[in-house]
Design a protein around this motif. Sequence first.
Motif, mmCIF file in Angstrom:
data_model
loop_
_atom_site.group_PDB
_atom_site.id
_atom_site.type_symbol
_atom_site.label_atom_id
_atom_site.label_comp_id
_atom_site.label_asym_id
_atom_site.label_seq_id
_atom_site.Cartn_x
_atom_site.Cartn_y
_atom_site.Cartn_z
ATOM 1 N N SER A 134 -75.464 -4.021 -15.894
ATOM 2 C CA SER A 134 -76.296 -3.826 -14.700
ATOM 3 C C SER A 134 -77.773 -3.728 -15.069
ATOM 4 C CB SER A 134 -75.856 -2.561 -13.953
ATOM 5 O OG SER A 134 -74.536 -2.686 -13.464
ATOM 6 N N ILE A 135 -78.064 -3.019 -16.146
ATOM 7 C CA ILE A 135 -79.452 -2.893 -16.586
ATOM 8 C C ILE A 135 -79.984 -4.251 -17.036
ATOM 9 C CG2 ILE A 135 -80.940 -1.886 -18.358
ATOM 10 C CD1 ILE A 135 -79.124 0.616 -18.237
ATOM 11 N N THR A 136 -79.172 -5.013 -17.753
ATOM 12 C CA THR A 136 -79.598 -6.343 -18.206
ATOM 13 C C THR A 136 -79.865 -7.263 -17.022
ATOM 14 O OG1 THR A 136 -78.272 -6.075 -20.212
ATOM 15 C CG2 THR A 136 -78.997 -8.301 -19.669
ATOM 16 N N ILE A 137 -78.976 -7.226 -16.024
ATOM 17 C CA ILE A 137 -79.186 -8.027 -14.812
ATOM 18 C C ILE A 137 -80.493 -7.640 -14.141
ATOM 19 C CG2 ILE A 137 -78.327 -8.416 -12.466
ATOM 20 C CD1 ILE A 137 -75.481 -8.210 -13.639
ATOM 21 N N SER A 138 -80.761 -6.345 -14.043
ATOM 22 C CA SER A 138 -81.999 -5.886 -13.420
ATOM 23 C C SER A 138 -83.224 -6.408 -14.165
ATOM 24 C CB SER A 138 -82.026 -4.349 -13.363
ATOM 25 O OG SER A 138 -81.020 -3.852 -12.506
ATOM 26 N N ILE A 139 -83.165 -6.393 -15.495
ATOM 27 C CA ILE A 139 -84.303 -6.852 -16.293
ATOM 28 C C ILE A 139 -84.549 -8.347 -16.072
ATOM 29 C CG2 ILE A 139 -85.078 -7.278 -18.654
ATOM 30 C CD1 ILE A 139 -83.740 -4.621 -19.439
ATOM 31 N N ILE A 140 -83.475 -9.150 -16.111
ATOM 32 C CA ILE A 140 -83.632 -10.601 -15.923
ATOM 33 C C ILE A 140 -84.152 -10.898 -14.525
ATOM 34 C CG2 ILE A 140 -82.427 -12.809 -15.851
ATOM 35 C CD1 ILE A 140 -80.418 -11.621 -17.868
ATOM 36 N N TYR A 141 -83.549 -10.276 -13.533
ATOM 37 C CA TYR A 141 -83.944 -10.506 -12.142
ATOM 38 C C TYR A 141 -85.389 -10.066 -11.918
ATOM 39 C CZ TYR A 141 -82.316 -11.334 -7.322
ATOM 40 O OH TYR A 141 -82.093 -11.834 -6.070
ATOM 41 N N CYS A 142 -85.748 -8.918 -12.475
ATOM 42 C CA CYS A 142 -87.117 -8.411 -12.328
ATOM 43 C C CYS A 142 -88.140 -9.337 -12.981
ATOM 44 C CB CYS A 142 -87.237 -7.011 -12.933
ATOM 45 S SG CYS A 142 -86.764 -5.689 -11.822
ATOM 46 N N THR A 143 -87.758 -9.963 -14.085
ATOM 47 C CA THR A 143 -88.676 -10.882 -14.754
ATOM 48 C C THR A 143 -89.094 -12.002 -13.810
ATOM 49 O OG1 THR A 143 -87.689 -10.407 -16.924
ATOM 50 C CG2 THR A 143 -88.958 -12.442 -16.709
ATOM 51 N N ALA A 144 -88.137 -12.533 -13.064
ATOM 52 C CA ALA A 144 -88.461 -13.582 -12.095
ATOM 53 C C ALA A 144 -89.397 -13.052 -11.011
ATOM 54 C CB ALA A 144 -87.178 -14.121 -11.468
ATOM 55 N N GLN A 145 -89.130 -11.840 -10.536
ATOM 56 C CA GLN A 145 -89.985 -11.271 -9.492
ATOM 57 C C GLN A 145 -91.393 -10.994 -10.020
ATOM 58 O OE1 GLN A 145 -88.317 -11.457 -6.641
ATOM 59 N NE2 GLN A 145 -86.653 -12.041 -8.014
ATOM 60 N N ALA A 190 -71.846 -12.329 -5.234
ATOM 61 C CA ALA A 190 -70.801 -11.351 -4.962
ATOM 62 C C ALA A 190 -70.653 -10.318 -6.074
ATOM 63 C CB ALA A 190 -69.470 -12.068 -4.749
ATOM 64 N N GLY A 191 -71.401 -10.484 -7.164
ATOM 65 C CA GLY A 191 -71.294 -9.539 -8.271
ATOM 66 C C GLY A 191 -72.569 -8.799 -8.604
ATOM 67 N N LEU A 192 -73.637 -9.022 -7.840
ATOM 68 C CA LEU A 192 -74.901 -8.347 -8.155
ATOM 69 C C LEU A 192 -74.811 -6.853 -7.828
ATOM 70 C CD1 LEU A 192 -77.818 -10.694 -7.002
ATOM 71 C CD2 LEU A 192 -77.123 -10.117 -9.325
ATOM 72 N N PRO A 193 -75.097 -5.985 -8.781
ATOM 73 C CA PRO A 193 -74.958 -4.543 -8.538
ATOM 74 C C PRO A 193 -75.797 -4.027 -7.388
ATOM 75 C CG PRO A 193 -75.156 -4.980 -10.887
ATOM 76 C CD PRO A 193 -75.428 -6.282 -10.183
ATOM 77 N N HIS A 194 -77.055 -4.487 -7.239
ATOM 78 C CA HIS A 194 -77.901 -3.938 -6.188
ATOM 79 C C HIS A 194 -77.514 -4.460 -4.814
ATOM 80 C CE1 HIS A 194 -80.013 -7.771 -6.715
ATOM 81 N NE2 HIS A 194 -80.674 -7.537 -5.604
ATOM 82 N N VAL A 195 -76.746 -5.557 -4.744
ATOM 83 C CA VAL A 195 -76.188 -6.012 -3.473
ATOM 84 C C VAL A 195 -74.931 -5.219 -3.145
ATOM 85 C CG1 VAL A 195 -75.116 -7.972 -2.283
ATOM 86 C CG2 VAL A 195 -77.161 -8.324 -3.664
ATOM 87 N N ILE A 242 -84.698 0.657 -9.335
ATOM 88 C CA ILE A 242 -83.911 1.819 -8.932
ATOM 89 C C ILE A 242 -82.472 1.679 -9.413
ATOM 90 C CG2 ILE A 242 -82.882 2.950 -6.918
ATOM 91 C CD1 ILE A 242 -85.582 2.466 -5.496
ATOM 92 N N THR A 243 -81.893 0.478 -9.253
ATOM 93 C CA THR A 243 -80.528 0.241 -9.709
ATOM 94 C C THR A 243 -80.421 0.432 -11.226
ATOM 95 O OG1 THR A 243 -80.107 -1.332 -7.914
ATOM 96 C CG2 THR A 243 -78.674 -1.459 -9.836
ATOM 97 N N GLY A 244 -81.371 -0.138 -11.958
ATOM 98 C CA GLY A 244 -81.364 0.020 -13.405
ATOM 99 C C GLY A 244 -81.554 1.457 -13.835
#
Length: 509
Positions: free
Chosen positions: A127-138, A253-258, A354-356
């Motif tokens: 979940s933390i890794t997903i947040s980091i990758i997603y945040c990089t795009a933002q 369907a697997g994103l933690p913050h969704v 927040i999720t991370g």
Amino acid sequence: MTDAGPNLIPLIIVTLALASFIVAGLRARARSASDYGIGGRYIGRIGGGAAIASNWMSAASLLGMGGLLYLHGYYALAYVIGWTGGYVLLLVLMAGQIRRFGKYTAPDFVGDRYASPMAGLISAGISITISIIYCTAQFKGIGMLFGWLFGTGYRNGVILGAVVVVGYVIISGVLGVARNQQLQYTLLIVSFILPLMVLAYKLGYFWVLPQFGYGVAIQDLKREFGINFAAPFASGSLFQWISLCFTLMVGTAGLPHVLSRFYVVPNIRDARWSLVWGLFFIALIYWSAPAYAVFARLLEARAGMTLPPAAAEKMADLIVIRTAVMGGLPPWMIGILAAGAVSAAFFTVAGLLITGASSFSHDIYYRFINPRASETTKMALSKAAVVALAVVVLVIAMDPPGLIAEITAVAFALAGNTIFPAFLLGIWWGRANRHGVIAGMLTGVVITFSTPLFGRFLPVVADIFPLTSSAFFGAPAVIAVMVAVSLLTPPPPEEVRRFLAEQVHGHMD
């Protein structure tokens, strides 16, 4: 779009919009760790749908999707279909059942469903890794927008945006974000569609519903300039298109913050209806992104200024703003459009941080290091985790590895290869156990990053598991691993299987 100085009117409008969100956030500022992603407050079906939509409307949606459509035309519709289709998948397969488990985070669910603290820990790390990758795009979107607004460089824009986002998250927490998400969606829908209507009117197309009227512009592009914007696979093969669609669907369907949005609704019907409303609100935006891309191509062609491929790719992530500028929209309307794009990136980052942070403070520290930690300690750790994650993301975003939507797709691939199979089998197959989910999630991590890890030595890996589209073969492979390992090892505790049968699938509420 290389202005030497700040774009004053758009800058003022963006500042006012962000200030309104900060004021609203201050009225609901966080006072406990539950406000940092663990729990939250129910805000109604339509309100929940607006919160889902605004949480979803990131820089990838308002900027990145338009950029990819501008570059690749029809091929990039895989993002539209994949992201919206993922919500349908979530609605059908998991939304109501997730609510029945009553857990606050994805690691909470995985750890309790599989009766395995280790599985929860691995899920927290993912979940933390997903947040980091997603945040990089933002952060890339924020850097480009702030650089344009202030007439400064990209890196200065990223730093300035990071300071503002982190400050807001620390001050207001998730309750402020959740309340703001309804206000934010109103801004998003107005800021994205109003300029599009004016553009369609100025260009002579059906402006009342420009989402339908831009089809004539596609025909004009082909007739006047020989540009076939609707050519199906000019930028990639059918296999690549299907793989991308599938990956984005299961990743959604697997994103933690969704998934976390469904933990705060009171019953299964509200969980489902919130998702239905969210899908409707999302569709209003997604129907509009292709129109911006088509109008951009048309305006460039008519002005005789079609960019070479390298320059077009560099500009793609700002094509929505650039289209408004090329179309001669007034500065205040361009400012409204920029305000929507900034707020989309801004609040997506807030939700991800927040999720991370909650994954670290609750799922790692509280569960494994100090189960007796006080609320004050957990709160301090949440804030520190927000800052730490933001610094990591900022360093990566200084030299972004791709386009906004492409970076985002990697996060979806990781979610689709790990969290999605864990939830799917955890809900629908009582025999799935901790050995299976641990083996499956670790396999999913390796599959997701197999191209950068092994692609140089085994080129076939990049063909089977593309970095942005690896879940087409990856998710089924992970499910197969989970099933095989679960069948070869002891079943999960009887109380878990009984809870699934009686509480999750046994009755309707």
